[in-house]
Design a protein around this motif. Structure first.
Motif, PDB file in Angstrom:
ATOM      1  N   LYS A   3       0.843  -1.196   0.000  1.00  0.00           N
ATOM      2  CA  LYS A   3       0.000   0.000   0.000  1.00  0.00           C
ATOM      3  C   LYS A   3       0.880   1.248   0.000  1.00  0.00           C
ATOM      4  CE  LYS A   3      -4.056  -1.959   2.283  1.00  0.00           C
ATOM      5  NZ  LYS A   3      -5.009  -1.833   3.431  1.00  0.00           N
ATOM      6  N   LYS A   6       0.438   6.853   3.452  1.00  0.00           N
ATOM      7  CA  LYS A   6      -0.569   7.914   3.382  1.00  0.00           C
ATOM      8  C   LYS A   6      -0.263   9.063   4.330  1.00  0.00           C
ATOM      9  CE  LYS A   6      -4.521   5.185   1.765  1.00  0.00           C
ATOM     10  NZ  LYS A   6      -5.943   4.846   2.003  1.00  0.00           N
ATOM     11  N   GLU A   7      -0.663  10.249   3.887  1.00  0.00           N
ATOM     12  CA  GLU A   7      -0.647  11.459   4.701  1.00  0.00           C
ATOM     13  C   GLU A   7      -2.066  12.008   4.716  1.00  0.00           C
ATOM     14  OE1 GLU A   7       2.034  13.539   6.237  1.00  0.00           O
ATOM     15  OE2 GLU A   7       2.771  11.480   6.266  1.00  0.00           O
ATOM     16  N   ASN A   8      -2.536  12.444   5.884  1.00  0.00           N
ATOM     17  CA  ASN A   8      -3.875  13.036   5.901  1.00  0.00           C
ATOM     18  C   ASN A   8      -3.803  14.496   5.448  1.00  0.00           C
ATOM     19  OD1 ASN A   8      -3.655  14.910   8.234  1.00  0.00           O
ATOM     20  ND2 ASN A   8      -3.370  13.022   9.404  1.00  0.00           N
ATOM     21  N   HIS A  31       8.641   8.528   5.357  1.00  0.00           N
ATOM     22  CA  HIS A  31       8.071   7.198   5.085  1.00  0.00           C
ATOM     23  C   HIS A  31       9.116   6.224   4.534  1.00  0.00           C
ATOM     24  CE1 HIS A  31       3.904   8.248   5.897  1.00  0.00           C
ATOM     25  NE2 HIS A  31       4.048   9.356   5.177  1.00  0.00           N
ATOM     26  N   PHE A  36       4.262   8.593  -1.699  1.00  0.00           N
ATOM     27  CA  PHE A  36       3.231   8.628  -0.659  1.00  0.00           C
ATOM     28  C   PHE A  36       1.970   9.231  -1.264  1.00  0.00           C
ATOM     29  CE2 PHE A  36       5.324  12.739  -0.255  1.00  0.00           C
ATOM     30  CZ  PHE A  36       4.281  13.627  -0.019  1.00  0.00           C
ATOM     31  N   GLN A  37       0.893   9.171  -0.519  1.00  0.00           N
ATOM     32  CA  GLN A  37      -0.410   9.578  -1.038  1.00  0.00           C
ATOM     33  C   GLN A  37      -1.097  10.505  -0.053  1.00  0.00           C
ATOM     34  OE1 GLN A  37      -2.985   6.498  -2.841  1.00  0.00           O
ATOM     35  NE2 GLN A  37      -4.506   7.069  -1.308  1.00  0.00           N
ATOM     36  N   ILE A  38      -1.768  11.526  -0.572  1.00  0.00           N
ATOM     37  CA  ILE A  38      -2.584  12.430   0.235  1.00  0.00           C
ATOM     38  C   ILE A  38      -4.036  12.212  -0.163  1.00  0.00           C
ATOM     39  CG2 ILE A  38      -3.021  14.818   0.906  1.00  0.00           C
ATOM     40  CD1 ILE A  38      -0.208  15.475  -0.223  1.00  0.00           C
ATOM     41  N   ASP A  39      -4.894  11.936   0.804  1.00  0.00           N
ATOM     42  CA  ASP A  39      -6.319  11.744   0.520  1.00  0.00           C
ATOM     43  C   ASP A  39      -7.046  13.072   0.697  1.00  0.00           C
ATOM     44  OD1 ASP A  39      -6.054   9.072  -0.043  1.00  0.00           O
ATOM     45  OD2 ASP A  39      -6.421   8.427   2.009  1.00  0.00           O
ATOM     46  N   LYS A  44      -7.484  11.421  -4.770  1.00  0.00           N
ATOM     47  CA  LYS A  44      -6.224  10.903  -4.261  1.00  0.00           C
ATOM     48  C   LYS A  44      -5.079  11.587  -5.002  1.00  0.00           C
ATOM     49  CE  LYS A  44      -8.183   6.338  -3.265  1.00  0.00           C
ATOM     50  NZ  LYS A  44      -8.307   6.565  -1.822  1.00  0.00           N
ATOM     51  N   ILE A  46      -1.126  11.485  -5.494  1.00  0.00           N
ATOM     52  CA  ILE A  46       0.068  10.659  -5.301  1.00  0.00           C
ATOM     53  C   ILE A  46       1.300  11.525  -5.565  1.00  0.00           C
ATOM     54  CG2 ILE A  46       1.364   8.661  -6.129  1.00  0.00           C
ATOM     55  CD1 ILE A  46      -1.314   7.394  -6.914  1.00  0.00           C
TER      56      ILE A  46
END
Length: 427
Positions: A3, A6-8, A31, A36-39, A44, A46
């Protein structure tokens, strides 16, 4: 399948606010990952970086620019529906127009215009108590590029047009008042340029064949239709505005001369093509463009990570230019690193990556290099000046950023004999 870390949204917003240019690189380090990914609610985002990420990002089979440039950026920096938002044949069609200007002869003509304007400015500087280099550079570059492009511009108009070009650039990383100022500046500049394009279409103004004004006013799209006036205006501004934006690099180059004092003498002597190395290092070392965005065309895997269709992806340009896997001592200013280094398409992202003829690498990169060499060469060879006490620090959380003082020069005078000639004579 692993996976993506993730970052909020709150931590991402705080990180961007506090760290700006280094946010993506810092978060990748946190990380221990290149990705990494920001939601952002349903969206999304990336973020990834490094040479392999850049090679993937500039693969036109995987990524599209349409839908990736945010409306606030289009309304200030690039213009709406410009080349930056095009893909495939439409992009190639526009790119050919830009690339046709990037001949050795054309670039030489531009640098000659820059020198002409520098001599004019020096006459004024000698009578002034002090001057701010950034403000002077933007006017010099604006007058030079407009003359080169065939765009009529009076000496009275130049400071205002130059200011609006820089306001458009200054707005790209901002929300609120800075962005609003940039939008107003773009509207003013587009009105001015619309009038010029109309005169060309009405045969009231006949630009030189092959000039930037001629090409944009007469360019035909993939369907064989001449660009409408607003679109021709946008693309002509995308030739003029980036050239004026070299004022940022001019100011950072002066900052480097003052901070890394041996670089000034080495630039003056230009042993083994030091000027070229210096210009590359300024563009690598100093912050200008933090990230580049694109949309995923279709789902694919990268090192085991899944990139969903339509995801917004940000490539860490600043972080790649400071990646210790690619650059020894990346946080140090070392022009000599380019003495025996071949620049590859995806490891040096000062103005994008890949092939400028086919992809989205900036077509004006060669102009930036030669104009910077010309401008800084003039300052070290022809001009004597003092650097008074001032705030030369710059805020890495601000995008774009600049030395706070704009680089003040005082007691400016003309050198009667170039320093390079004097040093050689003593030898």
């Amino acid at each position: 399948m692993p996976k993506i870390p993730k970052e909020n949204i709150l931590s991402a917003a705080l990180g961007l606010y506090n760290n700006g240019f280094t946010y993506v690189q810092d978060t990748r380090r946190k990380h221990e990952s290149d990705i990494f990914q920001i939601d952002l609610l349903a969206l999304k985002v990336i973020c990834f970086g490094g040479e392999d990420a850049a090679q993937t990002f500039y693969d036109t089979d995987k990524f599209a620019r349409k839908g990736a440039v945010p409306p606030p950026v289009q309304k200030t920096l690039t213009g709406e529906n410009a080349i930056h938002t095009k893909d495939g044949e439409a992009h190639h069609n526009r790119k050919e127009m830009f690339m046709s200007l990037m001949t050795e002869e054309n670039i030489k003509r531009l640098t000659e215009r820059v020198q002409i304007e520098l001599y004019k400015a020096l006459h004024k500087w000698e009578d002034a108590e002090s001057v701010v280099l950034f403000h002077e550079a933007r006017v010099i570059l604006c007058k030079a590029v407009c003359a080169w492009a065939g765009v009529p511009l009076t000496d009275e108009e130049a400071p205002y047009i130059a200011r609006d070009f820089t306001l458009m650039v200054d707005a790209f990383g901002a929300v609120g008042p800075r962005n609003w100022r940039g939008q107003r500046a773009r509207k003013r500049t587009e009105r001015w340029m619309n009038g010029i394009i109309k005169k060309v279409r009405q045969l009231k103004l006949v630009p030189e064949r092959g000039s930037a004004l001629y090409l944009t006013a007469n360019h035909k799209d993939v369907d064989g239709n001449v660009l409408d006036i607003p679109m021709a205006t946008v693309e002509l501004l995308n030739i003029l505005r980036p050239t004026v934006a070299i004022a940022w690099y001019v100011t950072f180059s002066a900052h480097a001369f003052t901070t890394y004092t041996d670089s000034r003498l080495k630039f003056l002597m230009n042993v083994s093509d030091y000027r070229e190395w210096f210009v590359h290092e300024v563009r690598r070392f100093y912050p200008f463009a933090p990230v580049m965005g694109a949309r995923v065309k279709h789902e694919f895997d990268w090192h085991g990570y899944r990139f969903p269709k339509n995801s917004l992806v940000l490539l860490d340009m600043y972080g790649t230019n400071h990646d210790p896997r690619l650059w020894d001592s990346p946080q140090e200013f070392i022009p000599e690193r380019f003495s025996n280094r071949q620049i590859k398409p995806f490891d040096f992202l000062a103005q994008g990556g890949g092939d400028p003829h086919q992809g989205h690498r900036c077509p004006g990169e060669w102009i930036t290099i030669e104009v910077l060499k010309t401008f800084m060469g003039f300052l070290v060879e022809k001009v004597a000046f003092d650097v008074p006490q001032q705030d030369l620090s710059y805020d890495s959380s601000r995008m774009p950023t600049l030395p706070n003082s704009g680089f003040v020069m005082s007691c400016v005078s003309r050198k009667m004999v170039s320093s390079a000639s004097a040093v050689k004579a003593r030898r």
